[in-house]
Design a protein around this motif. Structure first.
Motif, mmCIF file in Angstrom:
data_model
loop_
_atom_site.group_PDB
_atom_site.id
_atom_site.type_symbol
_atom_site.label_atom_id
_atom_site.label_comp_id
_atom_site.label_asym_id
_atom_site.label_seq_id
_atom_site.Cartn_x
_atom_site.Cartn_y
_atom_site.Cartn_z
ATOM 1 N N GLY A 295 -27.785 13.073 43.787
ATOM 2 C CA GLY A 295 -28.617 11.951 43.157
ATOM 3 C C GLY A 295 -29.416 11.970 42.463
ATOM 4 N N PRO A 296 -29.947 10.887 41.621
ATOM 5 C CA PRO A 296 -30.917 11.013 40.545
ATOM 6 C C PRO A 296 -32.365 11.564 40.862
ATOM 7 N N MET A 297 -33.098 12.171 40.250
ATOM 8 C CA MET A 297 -34.129 12.827 40.524
ATOM 9 C C MET A 297 -35.053 12.960 39.116
ATOM 10 N N ILE A 298 -36.219 13.034 39.232
ATOM 11 C CA ILE A 298 -37.209 13.379 38.139
ATOM 12 C C ILE A 298 -37.936 14.591 38.482
ATOM 13 N N ILE A 299 -37.992 15.665 37.598
ATOM 14 C CA ILE A 299 -38.642 16.908 38.234
ATOM 15 C C ILE A 299 -39.648 17.148 37.238
ATOM 16 N N LEU A 300 -40.717 17.488 37.545
ATOM 17 C CA LEU A 300 -41.826 18.182 36.918
ATOM 18 C C LEU A 300 -42.036 19.635 37.686
ATOM 19 N N ALA A 301 -41.613 20.647 36.663
ATOM 20 C CA ALA A 301 -41.683 22.062 37.158
ATOM 21 C C ALA A 301 -42.370 23.075 36.116
ATOM 22 N N SER A 302 -43.105 23.719 36.240
ATOM 23 C CA SER A 302 -43.625 24.868 35.377
ATOM 24 C C SER A 302 -42.629 26.308 35.245
ATOM 25 N N ARG B 39 -33.991 5.615 32.496
ATOM 26 C CA ARG B 39 -33.166 4.601 33.138
ATOM 27 C C ARG B 39 -31.733 4.677 32.770
ATOM 28 N N ASN B 40 -31.377 5.389 31.701
ATOM 29 C CA ASN B 40 -30.015 5.767 31.300
ATOM 30 C C ASN B 40 -29.470 7.034 32.215
ATOM 31 N N VAL B 41 -30.335 7.989 32.161
ATOM 32 C CA VAL B 41 -30.070 9.363 33.073
ATOM 33 C C VAL B 41 -30.037 9.031 34.543
ATOM 34 N N CYS B 42 -31.100 8.519 35.152
ATOM 35 C CA CYS B 42 -31.148 8.497 36.625
ATOM 36 C C CYS B 42 -30.507 7.080 37.047
ATOM 37 N N GLY B 43 -30.764 5.876 36.449
ATOM 38 C CA GLY B 43 -30.201 4.657 36.608
ATOM 39 C C GLY B 43 -28.922 4.321 36.408
ATOM 40 N N GLU B 44 -28.420 4.915 35.456
ATOM 41 C CA GLU B 44 -26.906 4.483 35.383
ATOM 42 C C GLU B 44 -26.137 5.762 35.360
ATOM 43 N N ARG B 45 -26.352 6.815 35.353
ATOM 44 C CA ARG B 45 -25.477 7.957 35.397
ATOM 45 C C ARG B 45 -25.738 8.581 36.598
ATOM 46 N N LYS C 91 -24.741 14.897 32.244
ATOM 47 C CA LYS C 91 -25.345 13.768 32.981
ATOM 48 C C LYS C 91 -26.822 13.986 33.110
ATOM 49 N N ASN C 92 -27.312 15.284 32.735
ATOM 50 C CA ASN C 92 -28.624 15.554 33.112
ATOM 51 C C ASN C 92 -29.436 15.541 31.819
ATOM 52 N N HIS C 93 -30.891 15.764 31.729
ATOM 53 C CA HIS C 93 -31.626 15.525 30.501
ATOM 54 C C HIS C 93 -32.924 16.199 30.963
ATOM 55 N N ILE C 94 -33.100 17.018 29.588
ATOM 56 C CA ILE C 94 -34.605 17.815 29.681
ATOM 57 C C ILE C 94 -35.300 17.246 28.577
ATOM 58 N N CYS C 95 -36.663 17.068 29.024
ATOM 59 C CA CYS C 95 -37.652 16.351 28.141
ATOM 60 C C CYS C 95 -38.616 17.640 27.964
ATOM 61 N N PHE C 96 -38.846 18.083 26.775
ATOM 62 C CA PHE C 96 -39.881 19.250 26.452
ATOM 63 C C PHE C 96 -40.898 18.468 26.037
ATOM 64 N N CYS C 97 -42.271 18.823 26.276
ATOM 65 C CA CYS C 97 -43.330 18.041 25.968
ATOM 66 C C CYS C 97 -44.595 18.887 25.617
ATOM 67 N N GLY C 98 -44.332 19.823 24.762
ATOM 68 C CA GLY C 98 -45.278 20.823 24.124
ATOM 69 C C GLY C 98 -44.735 21.880 23.301
ATOM 70 N N TYR C 99 -45.610 22.701 22.907
ATOM 71 C CA TYR C 99 -45.209 23.789 21.872
ATOM 72 C C TYR C 99 -44.007 24.819 22.640
ATOM 73 N N ALA D 259 -26.626 19.629 28.561
ATOM 74 C CA ALA D 259 -27.601 18.489 29.060
ATOM 75 C C ALA D 259 -28.156 17.898 27.807
ATOM 76 N N GLY D 260 -28.620 16.598 27.904
ATOM 77 C CA GLY D 260 -29.282 15.921 26.763
ATOM 78 C C GLY D 260 -30.810 16.681 26.494
ATOM 79 N N ILE D 261 -31.119 16.646 25.430
ATOM 80 C CA ILE D 261 -32.240 17.476 25.009
ATOM 81 C C ILE D 261 -33.280 16.459 24.146
ATOM 82 N N THR D 262 -34.622 16.345 24.578
ATOM 83 C CA THR D 262 -35.371 15.480 23.856
ATOM 84 C C THR D 262 -36.880 16.208 23.963
#
Length: 229
Positions: free
Chosen positions: A116-123, A24-30, A144-152, A182-185
């Motif tokens: 424009g805003p986008m959510i990407i799922l890439a291997s 909501r912050n990255v795609c919606g507001e920024r 204004k971009n963000h990367i979400c890591f979800c594994g080891y 970029a933001g990292i989580t």
């Protein structure tokens, strides 16, 4: 996988709240982009389901969710044949109008160059190969971009280096020097690995002569080996 983090269903709910806040912050507001580096089997489908559970019933949510991995796309289309439960939920997920598929490299480049805003799922999930590397190279310099890591992430992987680099440090991505803006989580509840308590419960009951600890950083393995002895 023998570090001290323990993940549970409660953590999954918290991680979905984090995802919602970030998007909501990255795609919606920024007007930025959020990248989830994923593994094509299971992790992609799990993250896609989590995104649907957060936004699927929100008709005002129009941000495209781009699946950019040819193997992951094939597995996604076959996923209902693999599932043993939640098939009805998956049918709703796969029918979500926000989903876009980038099967060819040309399609991937087109999405990478789109504004424009986008959510990407890439291997791949560790950003060691695949299209996630190109996306990291493209998105990492943008504040204004963000990367979400979800594994080891193994110590020698690009994902590990990004997570531990710190803001504005330069990294070599695909042979080029890129600033880490970029933001990292890191989202730990999506890990498919057993946590330390589960491993301890298993290995203290199992019968074996020699136990080899793998797939974790050196410090975690040494600490766990000492505790297990």
């Amino acid at each position: 996988a023998g570090d001290k983090r323990n993940h549970s269903a409660k953590d999954r709910a918290k991680d979905k709240e984090k995802i919602d806040s970030i998007i909501r912050n990255v795609c919606g507001e920024r007007g930025g982009k959020v990248l989830f580096p994923v593994f094509s089997l299971d992790r992609l489908q799990t993250i896609l389901t989590a995104l649907y559970e957060v936004y699927g019933s929100d008709n005002s949510f129009t941000t495209p969710v781009v699946i950019d991995t040819p193997m992951g796309i094939q597995i996604t289309h076959l996923w209902d044949k693999i599932l043993t439960k939640d098939r009805e939920l998956w049918q709703s997920v796969i029918g979500w109008q926000n989903i876009r598929y980038a099967e060819s490299w040309e399609q991937s480049v087109s999405y990478q160059e789109a504004s424009g805003p986008m959510i990407i799922l890439a291997s791949s999930g560790m950003c060691t190969s695949g299209r996630s590397v190109s996306w990291v190279k493209r998105l990492l310099p943008g504040e204004k971009n963000h990367i979400c890591f979800c594994g080891y992430a193994a110590e020698d992987s690009l994902a590990y280096m990004i997570k531990h680099a710190g803001a504005e440090k330069r990294l070599i991505v695909d042979g080029e020097s890129v600033r880490n803006n970029a933001g990292i989580t890191s989202l730990f509840s999506f890990s498919s690995h057993a946590c330390r308590k589960e491993l301890m419960d298993l290995y203290t009951k199992a019968r074996y002569g020699t136990l080899c600890l793998v797939h974790s950083d050196e410090k975690g393995k040494v600490e766990f080996a000492s505790e297990l002895k």
